[in-house]
Design an enzyme around this catalytic site. Structure first.
Site, short mmCIF file in Angstrom:
data_model
loop_
_atom_site.label_atom_id
_atom_site.label_comp_id
_atom_site.label_asym_id
_atom_site.label_seq_id
_atom_site.Cartn_x
_atom_site.Cartn_y
_atom_site.Cartn_z
N SER B 8 0.83 -1.21 0.00
CA SER B 8 0.00 0.00 0.00
C SER B 8 0.85 1.25 0.00
O SER B 8 2.02 1.25 0.37
CB SER B 8 -0.91 0.01 1.24
N HIS B 9 0.22 2.34 -0.44
CA HIS B 9 0.82 3.66 -0.38
C HIS B 9 0.95 4.11 1.09
O HIS B 9 1.70 5.00 1.41
CB HIS B 9 -0.10 4.61 -1.14
N SER B 10 0.18 3.46 1.95
CA SER B 10 0.12 3.88 3.35
C SER B 10 0.37 2.70 4.28
O SER B 10 -0.28 1.66 4.17
CB SER B 10 -1.26 4.49 3.63
N GLY B 43 3.87 6.43 0.44
CA GLY B 43 4.69 6.00 -0.69
C GLY B 43 4.94 4.50 -0.58
O GLY B 43 4.23 3.81 0.14
N SER B 71 2.57 1.72 -5.50
CA SER B 71 2.46 0.35 -4.99
C SER B 71 2.45 -0.65 -6.12
O SER B 71 3.07 -1.71 -6.05
CB SER B 71 1.16 0.18 -4.19
#
Lengths: 283, 123
Positions: B8-10, B43, B71
């Site tokens: 994930s981006h987070s 990111g 991702s």
């Protein structure tokens, strides 16, 4: 600058940017300059083969290190502009991400510069992949890594080798991001830049002139993304509202090619090509 | 058993989906989140992703489920023998993959189960 710019635009229809395997055999060129392999940082030998643009390997690791340093400086200088472009249609992190990535590249090079152009570009690519964080990390990282791989372990390479290697880099970006020209991405700057470079190589231009033409074409390509509607990345969610903004990835690609021109010009010591700001374009 | 990595981006988003999937899909499935950058920002970190792949690899293959943006690109860099990407909705695809993996399904079947989530209608 009007000359190279016009020429770059005129190459728009050749469509040969990702099929570079027909350029001259890299192997012979790689072996031709084994004597240059001992060049160390701080020398001015980066373009010792500047008179001949094909067949002789004149671009050494020092030149490619200078390119990376020019990119790091340019990204730092234009960080806010890139972030402003990205805040219009992206997530406002492009300038910061690239700055982090190329700062890490500069640190890695300061810690020990690889001896060959191929190994140096691979180091740049691997560092970007690990450090950037955003989508541009894997994309630029893949491009530099593929370009490095294409250059093999030659101690110095020719302009034609560089052209071929950058085409391998573009192919890497296209494969990873599934983007084509017109999608409003970095491909829209890199593809025309490489068409201009290929043509300049074929015309036998010297490295500074040839890379200057590529830089002009990259800048024109980036500006040509303004009226485009994005088909890739976050901006694509905006649909028609992505029109009217320059793509940040295309803008940073233009900056990277401009940095190559600065590095080549600086190393060659060509008259009238001393500024890292040239060729300059509107923000 | 097939392993599953959520890219994930987070970081918190990946970790929370791991928690949810463990609860719904079963606690036995090798499952790891790899979200955010090395320093905890938004990111993707290739280092975190490759560490997560090693963590869940039991020799039966690993499915990567990315959410969006970097991702997806980072996951693509990790593809290789026994490591495949499932192009699926992040939450629904994850639940389907974990339930399927928990039943002892093969890598191919886990990916197929996850992909069914793309056309599964809620209403």
């Amino acid at each position: 600058m009007a000359g190279p710019d016009d020429r770059a635009r005129d190459t728009g229809g050749t469509g040969n940017a990702d099929g570079m395997s027909d350029t001259n055999g890299a192997g012979g060129a790689h072996e031709a300059n084994a004597a240059n392999g001992t060049t160390r940082a701080g020398t001015t030998r980066g373009l010792n083969g500047a008179g001949g643009t094909t067949g002789t390997g004149g671009l050494d690791a020092a030149l490619f290190a200078a390119w990376a340093e020019e990119i790091a400086a340019a990204v730092r200088a234009d960080r806010d502009r890139l972030t402003a472009l990205d805040s219009a249609i992206g997530d406002a992190d492009h300038g910061a991400n690239l700055d982090r990535g190329f700062t890490a590249v500069a640190e890695a090079l300061a810690g020990g510069r690889p001896d060959t152009p191929g190994a140096l570009l691979s180091l740049v690519g691997n560092t970007l992949i690990r450090k950037v964080g955003g989508a541009s990390g894997p994309l630029y990282g893949m491009a530099f890594r593929e370009a490095g791989k294409a250059l093999g372990d030659a101690p110095a390479v020719s302009l034609a080798d560089l052209d071929e290697a950058l085409a391998a880099g573009l192919a890497g970006i296209r494969k990873l991001g599934s983007a084509t020209e017109g999608d409003k991405t970095m491909v829209d700057a890199l593809a025309p830049a490489l068409r201009a470079l290929t043509q300049a190589v074929q015309e036998g231009q010297d490295p500074a002139e040839a890379v200057g033409a590529a830089a002009e074409a990259a800048l024109a390509g980036a500006q040509a993304t303004i009226p485009m509607q994005a088909r890739k990345g976050r901006a694509s969610y905006l649909g028609p509202r992505s029109v009217g903004h320059e793509d940040p990835g295309a803008a940073s690609t233009a900056l990277i090619v401009r940095a190559l021109h600065a590095a080549v010009s600086r190393t060659a010591g060509a008259p009238g090509e001393t500024s890292r700001r040239a060729p300059e374009g509107p923000a | 058993m097939v392993g599953v990595v959520l890219v994930s981006h987070s970081g918190p988003l990946a970790d929370e989906l791991v928690r949810l999937a463990r609860q719904i899909g079963g606690a036995d499935v090798p499952l790891a989140g790899a979200g955010g950058t090395d320093d905890g920002g938004l990111g993707t970190s290739p280092d975190l992703v490759s560490r997560a792949i090693e963590e869940v690899d039991r020799g039966d293959g690993v499915v990567l489920i990315p959410d969006l943006g970097s991702s997806v690109l980072t996951a693509r860099l990790m593809e290789g023998p026994g490591v495949v990407i499932a192009d699926v909705p992040f939450v629904e695809g994850t639940i389907a993959a974990v339930v399927s993996a928990g039943s002892g399904a093969s890598l191919e079947d886990v990916v197929a189960a996850a992909e069914e989530a793309r056309t599964f209608r809620k209403l």
